[in-house]
Enzyme design. Structure first.
Site, PDB file in Angstrom:
ATOM      1  N   LYS A 134      21.575 -16.887  -1.178  1.00  0.00           N
ATOM      2  CA  LYS A 134      22.551 -17.880  -1.646  1.00  0.00           C
ATOM      3  C   LYS A 134      21.877 -19.218  -1.972  1.00  0.00           C
ATOM      4  CE  LYS A 134      25.232 -17.792   2.022  1.00  0.00           C
ATOM      5  NZ  LYS A 134      24.641 -16.724   2.851  1.00  0.00           N
ATOM      6  N   ARG A 146      13.034 -21.772  11.670  1.00  0.00           N
ATOM      7  CA  ARG A 146      14.208 -22.436  12.233  1.00  0.00           C
ATOM      8  C   ARG A 146      14.577 -21.850  13.594  1.00  0.00           C
ATOM      9  NH1 ARG A 146      18.133 -21.987   7.110  1.00  0.00           N
ATOM     10  NH2 ARG A 146      19.377 -20.979   8.704  1.00  0.00           N
ATOM     11  N   ARG A 162      23.601 -13.605  13.856  1.00  0.00           N
ATOM     12  CA  ARG A 162      24.143 -14.117  12.589  1.00  0.00           C
ATOM     13  C   ARG A 162      24.663 -12.986  11.715  1.00  0.00           C
ATOM     14  NH1 ARG A 162      19.094 -16.944  10.724  1.00  0.00           N
ATOM     15  NH2 ARG A 162      20.052 -17.345   8.717  1.00  0.00           N
TER      16      ARG A 162
HETATM   17  P1  ADP Z   1      22.420 -18.693   6.850  1.00  0.00           P
HETATM   18  O1  ADP Z   1      20.999 -18.606   6.496  1.00  0.00           O
HETATM   19  O2  ADP Z   1      22.771 -17.987   8.127  1.00  0.00           O
HETATM   20  O3  ADP Z   1      23.355 -18.387   5.717  1.00  0.00           O
HETATM   21  P2  ADP Z   1      23.207 -21.518   6.837  1.00  0.00           P
HETATM   22  O4  ADP Z   1      22.077 -22.406   6.550  1.00  0.00           O
HETATM   23  O5  ADP Z   1      24.253 -21.345   5.791  1.00  0.00           O
HETATM   24  O6  ADP Z   1      22.604 -20.152   7.331  1.00  0.00           O
HETATM   25  O7  ADP Z   1      23.949 -22.000   8.180  1.00  0.00           O
HETATM   26  C1  ADP Z   1      23.246 -22.161   9.393  1.00  0.00           C
HETATM   27  C2  ADP Z   1      24.220 -22.267  10.545  1.00  0.00           C
HETATM   28  O8  ADP Z   1      25.109 -23.374  10.331  1.00  0.00           O
HETATM   29  C3  ADP Z   1      25.145 -21.075  10.717  1.00  0.00           C
HETATM   30  O9  ADP Z   1      24.536 -20.064  11.478  1.00  0.00           O
HETATM   31  C4  ADP Z   1      26.328 -21.709  11.433  1.00  0.00           C
HETATM   32  O10 ADP Z   1      26.059 -21.947  12.799  1.00  0.00           O
HETATM   33  C5  ADP Z   1      26.434 -23.060  10.760  1.00  0.00           C
HETATM   34  N1  ADP Z   1      27.324 -23.031   9.574  1.00  0.00           N
HETATM   35  C6  ADP Z   1      26.958 -23.242   8.278  1.00  0.00           C
HETATM   36  N2  ADP Z   1      28.016 -23.156   7.455  1.00  0.00           N
HETATM   37  C7  ADP Z   1      29.084 -22.879   8.239  1.00  0.00           C
HETATM   38  C8  ADP Z   1      30.472 -22.656   7.985  1.00  0.00           C
HETATM   39  N3  ADP Z   1      30.985 -22.709   6.740  1.00  0.00           N
HETATM   40  N4  ADP Z   1      31.262 -22.383   9.051  1.00  0.00           N
HETATM   41  C9  ADP Z   1      30.789 -22.337  10.299  1.00  0.00           C
HETATM   42  N5  ADP Z   1      29.506 -22.518  10.609  1.00  0.00           N
HETATM   43  C10 ADP Z   1      28.643 -22.796   9.601  1.00  0.00           C
END
Ligand code: ADP
Ligand code: ZN
Length: 214
Positions: free
Chosen positions: A13, A162, A173
């Protein structure tokens, strides 16, 4: 463009969002990036979010909606936006729908990135991120490594793994994704907004999305 990117962690994404943003100046809005910056800056919001994030759990919907309600009204959203990592739950999707109606914003469509689970696992465990919160360039130790001494090629900051990229947090996750986020595919099908793209490279996906934007 006004689109949402859906997909499991590691589906690409972030990469797709950056390429689309370069294409027409639409702003990439990543809730993950916003939250990581808040943690780094030591804000109240960051303190509230950190524990959830380190475990690989979702941050509460109410906190996310507080962020997004403000973010979507900032002037840079007027030329378009790419939502990356939001919405993540059915309640967030419903709250977003109401918010967009209130702000008179119409989405073009919702992109679903479909990538096989084995590919996702391999990508997540080999992923590294620039530690500079203003940069956050994404690397892969196999296919797109940082410099030999582990520095970001864009800004020179150390490239790190991270806290939520330990094996345990990664598995959590993915489970959270299946349980809480995958139902959004059905939600947006029902809204007649969903377009799925099957395991293409980020470049190919971006080209397909551009065709659909017409
Ligand atoms: P990923 O690589 O898992 O898609 P992101 O960078 O989008 O990770 O998000 C990292 C963390 O931030 C998630 O694991 C969650 O804890 C939190 N997070 C991000 N976006 C959201 C959301 N829309 N709702 C709830 N938690 C979120
Ligand atoms: Zn960097």
């Amino acid at each position: 463009m006004r689109i949402i990117l859906l997909g499991a962690p590691g589906a690409g994404k972030g990469t797709v969002a950056k390429l689309l943003s370069d294409h027409d100046g639409s702003v990439q809005i990543s809730t993950g990036d916003i939250l990581r910056k808040a943690v780094k800056d030591g804000t109240e919001l960051g303190a509230e979010a950190k524990g959830f994030m380190d475990r690989g759990d979702l941050v509460p919907d109410s906190l996310i909606m507080r962020i997004m309600e403000m973010r979507l009204q900032e002037p840079d959203c007027e030329k378009g936006f790419i939502l990356d990592g939001f919405p993540r739950t059915i309640p967030q999707a419903e709250a977003l729908k109401a918010l967009l109606e209130k702000l008179n914003i119409i989405l073009d469509f919702v992109v679903n990135l479909e990538v096989p689970k084995a590919v996702i696992l391999d990508r997540l465990t080999t992923r590294r991120t620039c530690s500079n919160p203003e940069c956050q360039e994404i690397y892969n130790i196999k296919s797109n490594p940082p410099t030999d001494d582990g520095k970001c090629t864009k800004c020179g900051s150390p490239v790190i793994q991270r806290d939520d990229e330990t094996e345990e947090a990664i598995l959590n996750r993915l489970e959270t994704y299946n349980e809480k986020t995958a139902p959004l595919i059905g939600f947006y099908k029902g809204e007649k907004l969903l377009k799925s793209f099957e395991s293409l490279s980020s470049m190919e996906t971006v080209n397909e999305i551009k065709k659909h934007l017409g």
